[in-house]
Design an enzyme around this catalytic site. Structure first.
Site, short mmCIF file in Angstrom:
data_model
loop_
_atom_site.label_atom_id
_atom_site.label_comp_id
_atom_site.label_asym_id
_atom_site.label_seq_id
_atom_site.Cartn_x
_atom_site.Cartn_y
_atom_site.Cartn_z
N GLU A 8 3.41 -0.63 -2.48
CA GLU A 8 2.96 -0.54 -3.88
C GLU A 8 3.32 0.87 -4.39
O GLU A 8 2.92 1.85 -3.78
CB GLU A 8 1.45 -0.71 -4.01
N ASP A 100 -1.90 0.31 -13.53
CA ASP A 100 -2.96 0.72 -12.62
C ASP A 100 -3.27 2.20 -12.84
O ASP A 100 -2.44 3.07 -12.54
CB ASP A 100 -2.53 0.47 -11.17
N GLU A 105 2.69 0.05 -12.05
CA GLU A 105 2.74 -0.11 -10.59
C GLU A 105 3.56 -1.35 -10.25
O GLU A 105 3.35 -2.43 -10.79
CB GLU A 105 1.35 -0.22 -10.00
N ASN A 163 1.09 -1.64 2.90
CA ASN A 163 0.16 -2.67 3.35
C ASN A 163 0.71 -3.37 4.58
O ASN A 163 1.85 -3.83 4.58
CB ASN A 163 -0.07 -3.69 2.24
#
Length: 494
Positions: A8, A100, A105, A163
């Protein structure tokens, strides 16, 4: 990579020529709305999201926010609806694009290979630059430039988060023990470099854009009291089986090599922990170590361990590499990552400037030594390195002259604009969006809801990859109508 990994990226906004103070939230949202997307789903299903749930088994009452993020004009954004302001958008390639904390983002969907991850990240850069151009064409005075970095040089930092899907059965303490020393020292090859030290010397180059902004070792916050190990518990998958390890202790890299290697080496460390390896050492003061490592371009300073032993960040990375050597021979990609990891550590020991073709901070250091700029000019060079506009980007200038390594071709990046990462649930979501986009009423990482004859039908995707996902992808590709989707799901009991 032996697990799904996504990135991200929050992009910085540099607003020039505005009549008054720019409203960053408004500009960010409008830039996303301007993105040239022939097919996309506008919206996001927040039903099952809970960013306040902690991996340690608790739920916090509220998340802390950086007070600096609350400063600035809201003259236009305060008149927008929540949906207009968030600008939630799902793309054909499975990625998510939204506003964001006043930053556009771009979130790639989960990827299983280094090449897929790098191509998807680069496709995000290209889309964001196209959105920048489209937004600026609509402006009546002023210009917005997007920057893929992590600081505005005035006390604010914004993230590039990774992630990793991990097994929930692995004790959390084992993950913390393994990741904290690794992340504290990974910046020696994954740091994006920054001219200036927060609250200190403005003309000094350091390894990392983010190092000065970490304040604690373990915690759930992301924009204040930032932890090295983040404990947000939103797996976006079967929570009885998986955790999503949300890594915020990393930089926004322009180098394709650094983007791929920071993710691939971290994935290997997680593989080792899941295979039973346990970290042999702990840092006495991890937060201080993060800053100390970042501020030492020679890589010769030592950090102190819990037992009082002083070691270098290169030593720690070498130990972690040795732990991951057990996976040699697993597949060609793993062998490549291990070889590159070993080589970059050897090169850094011999001469840190020798890695300027693949490590962002070293590329900046080489330029600073070549040009010998004054401190303010050095900061402009640093800023220019991260500009997305290829005509202005210092990184692009280096790449065009063969001074930076690349991992993917232009054709791979172009394909990633509309093609999801192979073998993952992103392919299911992308196919459903391409074929039945007008019938979709809600989307999230792990589900798609379609409206059919007055009834909502939800396709759930609790696994990120595997046989079930392959079957669902084949089902979506073979369906001509939503009725075909429903009939096929009924037939397989789904």
């Amino acid at each position: 990579m032996n697990r799904p990994v996504g990135i991200e990226t929050e992009y910085g906004l540099n607003c020039e020529g505005f009549a008054g103070p720019p409203d960053f939230a408004f500009e960010s949202a409008m830039l996303i709305h301007a993105a040239p997307l022939p097919v996309a789903f506008r919206g996001w299903d927040y039903t099952d999201e809970d960013p306040r749930r902690d991996l340690r088994g608790t739920r916090v009452d509220a998340l802390e926010h950086d007070p600096n993020d609350l400063l600035g004009s809201t003259a236009q954004s305060s008149r927008m609806t929540r949906e207009e302001l968030l600008a939630d958008t799902v793309l054909l390639n499975g990625a998510r694009l939204y506003n964001d904390h006043n930053h556009p983002e771009y979130c790639t969907d989960a990827c299983h290979t280094v090449a897929d991850l790098v191509a998807q990240d680069r496709a995000g850069e290209a889309l964001m630059h196209a959105a920048e151009n489209a937004h600026n064409a609509r402006l009546d005075g002023g210009r917005v430039r997007l920057v893929k970095n992590n600081t505005d040089y005035h006390g604010r930092s914004y993230g590039c988060h990774e992630n990793y899907l991990t097994l929930r059965a692995v004790p959390l303490d084992d993950l913390v023990d393994a990741l904290v020393p690794f992340l504290a020292t990974r910046q020696i090859f994954a740091g994006a470099g920054r001219v200036g030290i927060e609250g200190g010397d403005a003309g000094v180059l350091q390894l990392s854009q983010r190092a000065d902004f970490f304040e604690t070792v373990v915690g759930i916050n992301t924009t204040a009291r930032r932890p090295i190990f983040n404990t947000r518990d939103e797996p976006h998958a079967d929570r009885t089986r998986y955790r999503r390890l949300h890594v915020i202790a990393g930089d926004a890299n322009r180098s394709e090599w650094a983007t791929g290697m920071k993710a691939a080496t971290t994935a290997l460390v997680l593989d080792a922990v899941e295979a039973g390896w346990r970290a042999p050492i702990r840092l006495r003061d991890p937060v201080a170590a993060v800053r100390q490592v970042s501020h030492d371009l020679s890589l010769g300073d030592v950090v102190t361990l819990d037992d009082g032993l002083d070691v270098s960040p290169l030593d720690i990375q070498q130990w972690w590499l040795s732990a991951c050597e057990r996976f040699r021979g697993r597949d060609a990609e793993t062998d490549w990552v291990l070889a590159e990891w070993r080589q970059v550590l050897a090169d850094l020991r011999a001469d840190p400037t020798s890695v300027s073709d693949r490590v962002d901070w070293a590329a900046k250091l080489a330029l600073v030594r070549e040009l010998n700029p004054e401190p303010e000019a050095a900061r402009r060079l640093d800023f220019g390195y991260h500009l997305l506009d290829p005509a202005l980007s210092v990184h692009q200038w280096l790449t065009d002259r063969g001074r930076m390594r690349t991992l993917v071709t232009r054709a791979q990046v172009e394909a990633a604009h509309t093609t999801p990462p192979s073998g993952t649930r992103a392919a299911v979501r992308g196919t459903l969006l391409a074929k039945f986009g007008t019938a979709i009423t809600a989307m999230e990482w792990d589900r798609v809801r379609l409206h059919r004859n007055g009834v909502d039908v939800t396709v759930r995707l609790p696994e990120v990859a595997g046989p079930e996902i392959d079957q669902l992808h084949a089902l979506a590709e073979n369906a001509s109508t939503i009725d075909d989707v429903v009939a096929a799901l009924d037939a397989k009991g789904g």
